[in-house]
Design an enzyme around this catalytic site. Structure first.
Site, mmCIF file in Angstrom:
data_model
loop_
_atom_site.group_PDB
_atom_site.id
_atom_site.type_symbol
_atom_site.label_atom_id
_atom_site.label_comp_id
_atom_site.label_asym_id
_atom_site.label_seq_id
_atom_site.Cartn_x
_atom_site.Cartn_y
_atom_site.Cartn_z
ATOM 1 N N ASP A 43 35.098 -13.847 76.436
ATOM 2 C CA ASP A 43 35.282 -12.822 77.462
ATOM 3 C C ASP A 43 34.310 -11.667 77.223
ATOM 4 O O ASP A 43 34.368 -11.008 76.187
ATOM 5 C CB ASP A 43 36.720 -12.287 77.403
ATOM 6 N N TYR A 48 30.408 -3.901 78.716
ATOM 7 C CA TYR A 48 30.445 -3.995 77.242
ATOM 8 C C TYR A 48 29.030 -3.964 76.644
ATOM 9 O O TYR A 48 28.868 -3.858 75.432
ATOM 10 C CB TYR A 48 31.166 -5.265 76.764
ATOM 11 N N LYS A 77 32.350 -9.667 84.010
ATOM 12 C CA LYS A 77 33.018 -8.808 85.006
ATOM 13 C C LYS A 77 32.018 -7.922 85.737
ATOM 14 O O LYS A 77 31.056 -7.434 85.119
ATOM 15 C CB LYS A 77 34.074 -7.929 84.304
ATOM 16 N N HIS A 110 36.038 -5.811 87.597
ATOM 17 C CA HIS A 110 36.553 -5.210 86.356
ATOM 18 C C HIS A 110 37.719 -4.260 86.609
ATOM 19 O O HIS A 110 38.682 -4.222 85.849
ATOM 20 C CB HIS A 110 35.428 -4.470 85.627
HETATM 21 N N1 LIG Z 1 39.585 -6.104 81.692
HETATM 22 C C1 LIG Z 1 39.726 -4.998 80.999
HETATM 23 O O1 LIG Z 1 39.731 -3.882 81.531
HETATM 24 C C2 LIG Z 1 39.903 -5.095 79.511
HETATM 25 C C3 LIG Z 1 40.398 -3.989 78.783
HETATM 26 C C4 LIG Z 1 40.555 -4.152 77.411
HETATM 27 C C5 LIG Z 1 40.236 -5.335 76.799
HETATM 28 N N2 LIG Z 1 39.738 -6.394 77.534
HETATM 29 C C6 LIG Z 1 39.350 -7.685 76.907
HETATM 30 O O2 LIG Z 1 40.408 -8.119 76.067
HETATM 31 C C7 LIG Z 1 39.932 -8.260 74.727
HETATM 32 C C8 LIG Z 1 41.028 -7.956 73.737
HETATM 33 O O3 LIG Z 1 41.512 -6.644 73.867
HETATM 34 P P1 LIG Z 1 41.136 -5.476 72.859
HETATM 35 O O4 LIG Z 1 39.886 -5.850 72.137
HETATM 36 O O5 LIG Z 1 41.111 -4.216 73.578
HETATM 37 O O6 LIG Z 1 42.367 -5.404 71.882
HETATM 38 P P2 LIG Z 1 43.101 -6.408 70.864
HETATM 39 O O7 LIG Z 1 42.509 -7.765 70.941
HETATM 40 O O8 LIG Z 1 44.540 -6.198 71.101
HETATM 41 O O9 LIG Z 1 42.783 -5.749 69.487
HETATM 42 C C9 LIG Z 1 41.529 -5.814 68.861
HETATM 43 C C10 LIG Z 1 41.675 -5.124 67.526
HETATM 44 O O10 LIG Z 1 42.592 -5.876 66.716
HETATM 45 C C11 LIG Z 1 42.015 -6.173 65.464
HETATM 46 N N3 LIG Z 1 42.456 -7.522 65.076
HETATM 47 C C12 LIG Z 1 42.020 -8.702 65.571
HETATM 48 N N4 LIG Z 1 42.665 -9.738 65.015
HETATM 49 C C13 LIG Z 1 43.517 -9.192 64.104
HETATM 50 C C14 LIG Z 1 44.442 -9.730 63.189
HETATM 51 N N5 LIG Z 1 44.626 -11.037 63.078
HETATM 52 N N6 LIG Z 1 45.159 -8.866 62.414
HETATM 53 C C15 LIG Z 1 44.985 -7.531 62.517
HETATM 54 N N7 LIG Z 1 44.121 -6.954 63.368
HETATM 55 C C16 LIG Z 1 43.389 -7.782 64.151
HETATM 56 C C17 LIG Z 1 40.527 -6.070 65.671
HETATM 57 O O11 LIG Z 1 39.948 -5.650 64.486
HETATM 58 P P3 LIG Z 1 38.487 -6.056 63.996
HETATM 59 O O12 LIG Z 1 37.582 -6.034 65.204
HETATM 60 O O13 LIG Z 1 38.177 -5.035 62.982
HETATM 61 O O14 LIG Z 1 38.586 -7.445 63.437
HETATM 62 C C18 LIG Z 1 40.415 -5.009 66.748
HETATM 63 O O15 LIG Z 1 40.419 -3.720 66.168
HETATM 64 C C19 LIG Z 1 38.749 -7.281 74.692
HETATM 65 O O16 LIG Z 1 37.921 -7.489 73.576
HETATM 66 C C20 LIG Z 1 38.111 -7.552 76.028
HETATM 67 O O17 LIG Z 1 37.368 -8.751 75.977
HETATM 68 C C21 LIG Z 1 39.589 -6.283 78.882
#
Ligand SMILES: NC(=O)c1ccc[n+]([C@@H]2O[C@H](COP(=O)([O-])OP(=O)(O)OC[C@H]3O[C@@H](n4cnc5c(N)ncnc54)[C@H](OP(=O)(O)O)[C@@H]3O)[C@@H](O)[C@H]2O)c1
Length: 308
Positions: A43, A48, A77, A110
């Site tokens: 994704d 980004y 997106k 997005h």
């Molecule tokens: N459409 C939208 O508006 C939108 C908004 C937000 C996100 N997204 C998408 O959704 C994806 C995921 O959401 P997100 O990145 O915001 O949040 P998330 O996946 O909930 O959290 C990512 C964080 O969790 C940590 N992490 C990952 N695996 C872990 C584990 N097993 N144990 C402990 N911590 C862990 C990562 O740390 P490290 O990186 O240090 O490993 C990072 O700091 C995004 O990357 C993006 O692609 C889309």
């Protein structure tokens, strides 16, 4: 890996998120490691600013013959700054150039609000995403996107698209996690055969701008108990919960260890009691991490999707 049917195209229920994956070397290593571990769903998004890194690694894997294009599921997106009917085609062509691909598997709006960038800052603008959707349909017809969908849309906004769509939205990407289960929206989307991709599945614990006082998955006693019962980590329990609720999820991470941990979720199952306990953790809107209120003027915009 398990899959869902995304508008006739198979989407792996676990993908790799790349929001805030801005370091080229780290993201290159993460993507290489992810492909080795069996991740096939990535994704990204124009905003980004890492599509080119994703593209470079995909190209190497395709050229090496270790994966086929049909095995990959790549989402990008349409940026809010391109949410205008006359910018749609050019925006996708630019994404495809960066990704070094002929098509994406999924292309999402997005968010439902167009933005102008003024002095480096987003400024909400009058928005007509209906005319944009019609142009996105043309991109499917031109073969540049297999499927199209929306992100951060409300039920009524999705319904407005459904009313005029020749090609129905296949996918909705929104925030869902144990503390913010986004129930009404998820229920609606699933009832319409729209695949729901849960972003922020861990509540993005590493995000610098995360509001104070949001609950932590890793400190929650209910999650700890279930983790212990299955000898799995809190993150694995969180992903399993989403997948067993018929969602797809896309955690982001930056290390080989976590990548491995995050995909190692297909050898156990939460039982009904676990699911019930996790359902009980829902705190509704107060636990929403991504309300985008940091963008001046957005909350008062007529298309702000999270009105209470
Ligand atoms: N459409 C939208 O508006 C939108 C908004 C937000 C996100 N997204 C998408 O959704 C994806 C995921 O959401 P997100 O990145 O915001 O949040 P998330 O996946 O909930 O959290 C990512 C964080 O969790 C940590 N992490 C990952 N695996 C872990 C584990 N097993 N144990 C402990 N911590 C862990 C990562 O740390 P490290 O990186 O240090 O490993 C990072 O700091 C995004 O990357 C993006 O692609 C889309």
């Amino acid at each position: 890996m398990l899959y869902q049917n995304n508008g006739g195209n198979k989407i792996p229920v676990l993908g790799l998120g790349t929001f805030l994956s801005n370091d080229e070397e780290i993201l290159t290593n993460v993507l290489n490691e992810a492909f080795k571990l069996g991740y096939r769903h990535i994704d990204t998004a124009t905003v980004y600013k890492n599509e080119h890194v994703v593209g470079k690694v995909i190209k190497e894997w395709l050229l090496s013959g270790q994966v086929n294009r049909e095995d990959l599921f790549i989402t990008t997106k349409l940026a809010p700054s391109s949410l205008y009917e006359d910018r749609v085609e050019e925006a996708l062509k630019t994404s495809l150039e960066n990704l070094q691909l002929d098509y994406v598997d999924l292309w999402l709006i997005h968010m439902p609000v167009a933005m102008k960038i003024v002095d480096g800052k987003p400024v909400p603008q009058p928005t007509d995403f209906i005319s944009v959707w019609k142009k996105m349909e043309e991109q499917v017809e031109a073969g540049r996107a297999k499927t199209i969908g929306v992100s951060n849309f409300s039920i009524s906004q999705i319904q407005r698209i459904q009313k005029i769509a020749k090609i129905q939205p296949a996918n909705l990407q929104v925030e869902v996690n144990v503390f913010f289960q986004n129930r009404e929206l998820v229920k609606f989307a699933l009832s319409q055969n729209i695949v729901v991709v849960a972003y922020g599945p861990l509540g993005n614990p590493g995000m610098a701008t995360r509001r104070e006082g949001l609950p932590s998955l890793f400190e929650n006693e209910v999650v700890k108990k279930i983790s212990k019962k299955h000898s799995k980590t809190a993150a694995q329990v969180a992903f399993r919960f989403l997948i067993q609720k018929n969602l797809v999820t896309i955690p982001k991470c930056s290390s080989a260890e976590r990548l491995k941990e995050n995909i190692n979720i297909f050898d156990f199952e939460l039982d009904q009691e676990d699911i019930k306990s996790l359902e009980g953790l829902d705190r509704g809107d107060e636990a929403r991490v991504f309300d985008m209120s940091f963008i001046p003027g957005l909350v008062d915009h007529p298309e702000y999707p999270y009105k209470k």
